[in-house]
Design a protein around this motif. Sequence first.
Motif, PDB file in Angstrom:
ATOM      1  N   GLU A 175      -6.800   0.385  -4.317  1.00 62.56           N
ATOM      2  CA  GLU A 175      -5.525   0.483  -2.624  1.00 62.56           C
ATOM      3  C   GLU A 175      -7.007   0.008  -1.819  1.00 62.56           C
ATOM      4  N   SER A 232       0.710  -1.791   0.037  1.00 60.68           N
ATOM      5  CA  SER A 232      -0.234  -0.068   0.031  1.00 60.68           C
ATOM      6  C   SER A 232       1.068   1.357  -0.054  1.00 60.68           C
ATOM      7  N   ARG A 233       0.434   2.474  -0.429  1.00 61.14           N
ATOM      8  CA  ARG A 233       0.947   3.301  -0.049  1.00 61.14           C
ATOM      9  C   ARG A 233       0.467   4.122   1.086  1.00 61.14           C
ATOM     10  N   LEU A 282      -9.052   6.497  -4.584  1.00 57.67           N
ATOM     11  CA  LEU A 282      -7.743   5.555  -4.292  1.00 57.67           C
ATOM     12  C   LEU A 282      -8.432   3.931  -4.682  1.00 57.67           C
ATOM     13  N   ARG A 303      -6.266  -0.182   1.531  1.00 56.57           N
ATOM     14  CA  ARG A 303      -6.468   0.617   3.001  1.00 56.57           C
ATOM     15  C   ARG A 303      -7.468   1.677   2.909  1.00 56.57           C
TER      16      ARG A 303
END
Length: 291
Positions: free
Chosen positions: A136, A114-115, A130, A138
Motif C-alpha cells: 500500500e 488504494s484501499r 499494509l 499511502r
Amino acid sequence: MFSFHRIERAARQPLLALSLAAASLFAQAAPPSSATGAGTAAGPRLPALNARHVLVLEDGSGRVVLAKDADAVVPIASLTKLMTAMVVLDAKLDPLEKLTIERDDVDTLKHSASRLRVGAEMSRLDALKLALMASENRAAAALARTFPGGSAAFALAMQAKIRSLGLSRTTLADPTGLSPANLSTATEVAKITAAAARYPEIVRITSDKTTKVPISGRPRELHNTNRLVGAKGWDIQLSKTGYTEEAGRCLTMRMESRGRGFTVVMLDADGSAQRLRDALRIRQSLTNLPL
C-alpha cells in the motif's frame, strides 16, 4: 500521465496453477541464456529467465549461484518499501500509535489505486503490514510523513541507511517506490534483503500469506502480493514484490531449498506470469544444485 500505472494490480490475481505448468516448464530443456553461475557440464543447466536482472545467492556462504546483468542500475519500484520499513523500525517508534491517512499521502505521480481513503486510521504496525504485505503506497507515505521531524527527516534517515549498508549504487527518492528515480541493482537489492532479514517484524509480516488489520476500526483482510508465499512446495521466509512501468515486475525473497537458504532477486520481468515462471525455474535449478 500514465493511465495504466496501478502498482501491484496483477499481484491480486489468483495464483497460477503450479502443478501441470511447473511440470511442463521443468520438462523443457532451457535454451542458452545470458545468466551465469550455477550451470556446469556436471551440474544443473541454467534456466532461461525473462527477468532482465537476476541474482541468486546462497545465504550461508554468500556464493553466487546465478547472476544475470546483476550490477545494472535500474528502477526497483516497491522493493523500496523494505528500506522504508527498516528506517521506521530503526527509529523505535510506538507501533500502536494511530496514524491517519492525509491528502499528502495520496499518489499524485502515478495515481495508483488504494484501499485507504483519506481520513482512514490504523496503527503504525498495521501501516507496516499494509506497506509490506499489500504494498500500500499511502501506508508507506504515511509512515514517512509521521517519522519524527516529518518527511524531510525521513529522507535524511533513508540516505543514512543507504550509507550504513554500503550501497554505493542505490538511490531512493521516495518511500513508496513509485518514483522512477528509486534505483538499485540486483546485487544491492540482495544486500537490502539480507539487512531486512535481521528485522523479525519484517520477516513475520512478509512471510505471512494473509492477515487481518483494522482500518478505522473495521477488519480488512490482506493478501501477500507474492502469491508464492504459502504455496505448496515453497518455504519463503521474507518477500517483497514491486511494479511500475519503468521497473517492470520485480521480486526479492529469501527461501529455503533442501535445507539451505537462498536470496533470489529478479528485476524487470515482463509480467506477473513471467515473474512466476522465472521463480519456478530458479527453484528447480536450486533443487538440482549439488550439496
